[in-house]
Scaffold this motif. Sequence first.
Motif, mmCIF file in Angstrom:
data_model
loop_
_atom_site.group_PDB
_atom_site.id
_atom_site.type_symbol
_atom_site.label_atom_id
_atom_site.label_comp_id
_atom_site.label_asym_id
_atom_site.label_seq_id
_atom_site.Cartn_x
_atom_site.Cartn_y
_atom_site.Cartn_z
ATOM 1 N N ARG A 44 0.864 -1.189 0.000
ATOM 2 C CA ARG A 44 0.000 0.000 0.000
ATOM 3 C C ARG A 44 0.892 1.228 0.000
ATOM 4 O O ARG A 44 2.106 1.115 0.083
ATOM 5 C CB ARG A 44 -0.894 -0.007 1.254
ATOM 6 C CG ARG A 44 -1.774 -1.252 1.388
ATOM 7 C CD ARG A 44 -3.118 -1.064 0.732
ATOM 8 N NE ARG A 44 -3.904 -2.286 0.724
ATOM 9 C CZ ARG A 44 -4.922 -2.546 1.560
ATOM 10 N NH1 ARG A 44 -5.242 -1.677 2.506
ATOM 11 N NH2 ARG A 44 -5.604 -3.671 1.451
ATOM 12 N N HIS A 49 0.143 -3.599 4.246
ATOM 13 C CA HIS A 49 -1.152 -3.759 4.906
ATOM 14 C C HIS A 49 -0.980 -4.625 6.163
ATOM 15 O O HIS A 49 -0.381 -5.691 6.107
ATOM 16 C CB HIS A 49 -2.140 -4.412 3.933
ATOM 17 C CG HIS A 49 -3.539 -4.396 4.414
ATOM 18 N ND1 HIS A 49 -4.373 -5.477 4.286
ATOM 19 C CD2 HIS A 49 -4.260 -3.437 5.030
ATOM 20 C CE1 HIS A 49 -5.560 -5.170 4.802
ATOM 21 N NE2 HIS A 49 -5.509 -3.933 5.261
ATOM 22 N N ASP A 53 -8.480 -7.597 4.799
ATOM 23 C CA ASP A 53 -9.738 -6.894 4.551
ATOM 24 C C ASP A 53 -10.757 -7.922 4.084
ATOM 25 O O ASP A 53 -10.560 -8.565 3.050
ATOM 26 C CB ASP A 53 -9.551 -5.812 3.487
ATOM 27 C CG ASP A 53 -8.758 -4.622 4.015
ATOM 28 O OD1 ASP A 53 -8.720 -4.454 5.255
ATOM 29 O OD2 ASP A 53 -8.187 -3.878 3.198
ATOM 30 N N HIS A 154 -16.199 -2.906 4.492
ATOM 31 C CA HIS A 154 -15.464 -4.161 4.710
ATOM 32 C C HIS A 154 -15.058 -4.231 6.168
ATOM 33 O O HIS A 154 -15.170 -3.245 6.903
ATOM 34 C CB HIS A 154 -14.240 -4.257 3.790
ATOM 35 C CG HIS A 154 -13.094 -3.346 4.153
ATOM 36 N ND1 HIS A 154 -13.031 -2.026 3.745
ATOM 37 C CD2 HIS A 154 -11.974 -3.556 4.892
ATOM 38 C CE1 HIS A 154 -11.914 -1.475 4.204
ATOM 39 N NE2 HIS A 154 -11.261 -2.384 4.917
ATOM 40 N N HIS A 156 -11.846 -4.775 8.464
ATOM 41 C CA HIS A 156 -10.386 -4.920 8.566
ATOM 42 C C HIS A 156 -10.118 -5.692 9.840
ATOM 43 O O HIS A 156 -10.518 -5.289 10.929
ATOM 44 C CB HIS A 156 -9.717 -3.536 8.600
ATOM 45 C CG HIS A 156 -8.251 -3.574 8.903
ATOM 46 N ND1 HIS A 156 -7.282 -3.525 7.928
ATOM 47 C CD2 HIS A 156 -7.588 -3.678 10.081
ATOM 48 C CE1 HIS A 156 -6.091 -3.586 8.498
ATOM 49 N NE2 HIS A 156 -6.246 -3.675 9.811
HETATM 50 ZN ZN ZN Z 1 -7.394 -3.071 5.897
#
Ligand code: ZN
Length: 420
Positions: A44, A49, A53, A154, A156
């Motif tokens: 990212r 990350h 996710d 979503h 995480h």
């Molecule tokens: Zn995430």
Amino acid sequence: MRREFIFILLIFNSLISQNNPLKQEKNSLLDIPIILSGTYGELRSNHFHSGIDIKTKGVQGLDVYSYASGYVSRIKVSHGGYGKALYIKHPDGTTTVYAHLKKFSTKIEKIVKSKQYKRESYEIEFFPKENEISVLENEIIAFSGNTGGTSGPHLHFEVRDQNQIPINPLTNSSIYIEDNRTPLFKKLFYKSYEKNNVFNSQTELKIKKVTNSLYVSDTLKSSGKIGIGIVAFDKHNRANNSNGIFKITTSLNNQNQLKILFDSISFDKTKHINAFIDYSFFKNHKIRIQKLFIEENNPLDLYSSNINNGFITIENKKNYKYEVNIYDSNGNKSRLVVPILGVKTNEPLKLVDNHAELDYIERDKEYELEFNSARVSILKETFYSNLFLEAKFENDTLSIDKDTIPLLKPITIYFNTDRY
Ligand SMILES: [Zn+2]
């Protein structure tokens, strides 16, 4: 005899599901199968990350269950970042994190609301004590959402070890995703790292997919010290989005060279992703080349069992076989074979024309660049490597090169205000 055996197995199975009925029926975190829009360690901007996710079918408000028993150790509500986030500390010292939530469960929401009223602030953060908010395994703790910095609803989910270092949930928890698809090689590059050849750029080599798990590239013809980089992704069953890979290994003439593992990356080190990818190439082309070698001053600890820091030194007229293997966390693997032939290129170094205007910066030295009414102060180890830097002061404007150079430390600029 055979019948008895089956009978015993059946009893055993039903005992398991009676002991842990919920665990058998769902994936612990949500009532729906776990399909990921992002994996741990995925590349990212300015970070790897730190969790996974999980897709929530494009909607909000799904029940979120506690991964295991423990107590709520931290609650943070903010406009950006993780939005509404819940941290649960478990008896084994690990912490699980649930972020971008719509709201918390009734019992937790009550506590959060009262804190918000008391502090007269939507944004809050607090750390409940061990006996304040305990949770059971599979207890509904929150409802999934889209709060904070997200590009769609979503969940995480993060797992942190005893030292609060995020670790890969797919290899450090019982969260299971269905995936038997092999990871994909997209691109292959190499670059000369011969001394002083600082202006050399990436050269792309064509790759051909032979089978689902085997790729072969054109012959790499070069000489001297080179570094190879790849662009690679993984795809899971029932989803077509591209995710990050879990492990990379390389070998030269069947001798292991480098192993890169995305399993534990601390928050202190995550910004050094800009040393893992070719940062200037990314800034110019929006493509993240993953470098399969370790340059000096790279503080990441993703690497193990390395020979020559992953670099290859090619001798004239010699043949080599270089291989890259990429894996996802389910163990699916793809291989890329790169034939190498030593060819003296005799290419002159690609030096830029206005060489004289550039300052050569050695990364382990300190610099003070003086201008008419400004001074630029560069500390030791501001850059990952030695480089030519273009700094100039024209028409009252100071410019210091382009934003394609990754920095380890800020550069300080002093302006002389006497004239104003
Ligand atoms: Zn995430």
